[in-house]
Scaffold this active site. Structure first.
Site, PDB file in Angstrom:
ATOM      1  N   TYR A 152      36.459 -19.351  21.661  1.00 52.00           N
ATOM      2  CA  TYR A 152      35.035 -20.233  21.547  1.00 52.00           C
ATOM      3  C   TYR A 152      35.219 -21.394  20.892  1.00 52.00           C
ATOM      4  O   TYR A 152      34.452 -22.378  21.080  1.00 52.00           O
ATOM      5  CB  TYR A 152      34.149 -19.136  20.998  1.00 52.00           C
ATOM      6  CG  TYR A 152      32.478 -19.484  21.347  1.00 52.00           C
ATOM      7  CD1 TYR A 152      32.397 -19.823  22.524  1.00 52.00           C
ATOM      8  CD2 TYR A 152      31.411 -19.525  20.408  1.00 52.00           C
ATOM      9  CE1 TYR A 152      30.880 -20.025  23.113  1.00 52.00           C
ATOM     10  CE2 TYR A 152      30.196 -19.485  20.724  1.00 52.00           C
ATOM     11  CZ  TYR A 152      29.937 -19.853  21.946  1.00 52.00           C
ATOM     12  OH  TYR A 152      28.638 -19.889  22.329  1.00 52.00           O
ATOM     13  N   LYS A 159      27.705 -23.429  16.714  1.00 51.28           N
ATOM     14  CA  LYS A 159      26.794 -22.243  16.738  1.00 51.28           C
ATOM     15  C   LYS A 159      26.596 -21.829  15.136  1.00 51.28           C
ATOM     16  O   LYS A 159      25.436 -21.649  14.677  1.00 51.28           O
ATOM     17  CB  LYS A 159      27.053 -21.049  17.466  1.00 51.28           C
ATOM     18  CG  LYS A 159      26.905 -21.320  19.098  1.00 51.28           C
ATOM     19  CD  LYS A 159      25.582 -21.402  19.198  1.00 51.28           C
ATOM     20  CE  LYS A 159      25.498 -21.373  20.768  1.00 51.28           C
ATOM     21  NZ  LYS A 159      23.810 -21.947  21.159  1.00 51.28           N
TER      22      LYS A 159
END
Length: 252
Positions: A152, A159
């Site tokens: 990710y 995030k």
């Protein structure tokens, strides 16, 4: 009385029927809300087609979160359809493919991820503020950023910044009576998610979740978003509500 009777909700991020944002818009209408959608560029034509599949076709206004001028014009564009907003859904995220290689990504690769996936929450909140009053709610969608997900990479960092931005928005908008919360959803097989190299690694999520998890079902996360926009969470802000089958509590 339905959960969102009489409320007007701005929903970003509707591109396909598989998106969480689409189901937030659908459920919001079913719960009595008037809905306005945003999109931009060529994607706006797709969003307009998808808007016809809602219980009531919703208007689509232009918002490219990489353009300051679109934020400056947002209140006026929304104002063509309503004189107020009671809720806003932030369902926006983007990172170049290069940003999914943590050690080799350059700042040029990382900057758009942080701008579009994190800073845009503050910019959206500020742009909507003239139309919002006490009792209003801003809700965003995240993937739990408390750990480093394999593959990710800089989107995970974005995030984390997004989650921190939510807390600061909650701090600054609380005196205005506006709540700011996030839903940390489990992985959903949307078009956007499938473009993330790590997405295939989430396929077994349900096997490690006490309640199970269906990656093709965005409804549980959408229901949480609608609930947070309702009057049933009047004293909740700066929060992250996990809707992931319980995966976050057990770490797989």
């Amino acid at each position: 009385m339905a959960m969102l009777d009489g409320k007007t909700i701005l929903v970003t991020g509707v591109l396909t029927e598989s998106s969480i944002a689409f189901h937030v818009a659908r459920l919001a209408q079913e719960q009595g809300a008037t809905v306005v959608l945003t999109s931009f560029g060529r994607a706006a034509r797709i969003t307009q087609k998808i808007a016809r599949r809602l219980p009531t076709e919703a208007p689509v206004i232009e918002l490219d979160v990489s353009k300051a001028e679109d934020f400056e014009a947002l209140a006026g564009r929304v104002g063509e359809h309503t004189d107020r907003l009671d809720g806003v859904l932030h369902s926006i995220g983007f990172a170049p493919q290069e940003a999914f290689d943590f050690m080799n990504a350059t700042w040029k690769d990382v900057a758009p991820a942080l701008q579009i996936s994190a800073y845009s929450l503050k910019a959206l909140a500020k742009a909507c503020l003239p139309l919002m009053g006490p009792g209003g709610a801003i809700v965003g969608l995240t993937l739990d950023a408390s750990i480093a997900w394999s593959g990710y990479d800089w989107m995970g960092v974005a995030k984390a910044a997004f989650e921190s931005t939510n807390r600061y928005c909650a701090r600054d908008l609380g005196p205005e009576g506006i709540r700011c919360n996030l839903v940390a959803a489990g992985p959903i097989s949307t078009t956007a998610a499938k473009s993330i190299p790590a997405f295939s690694k989430f396929a077994q999520w349900g096997e490690h979740s006490p309640l199970g998890w269906e990656i093709s079902d965005p409804t549980p996360a959408a229901k949480a978003c609608v609930a947070l926009m309702s009057d049933w969470f009047p004293a909740t802000t700066g929060e992250i509500v996990h809707v992931d089958g319980g995966f976050h509590s057990f770490g797989g």
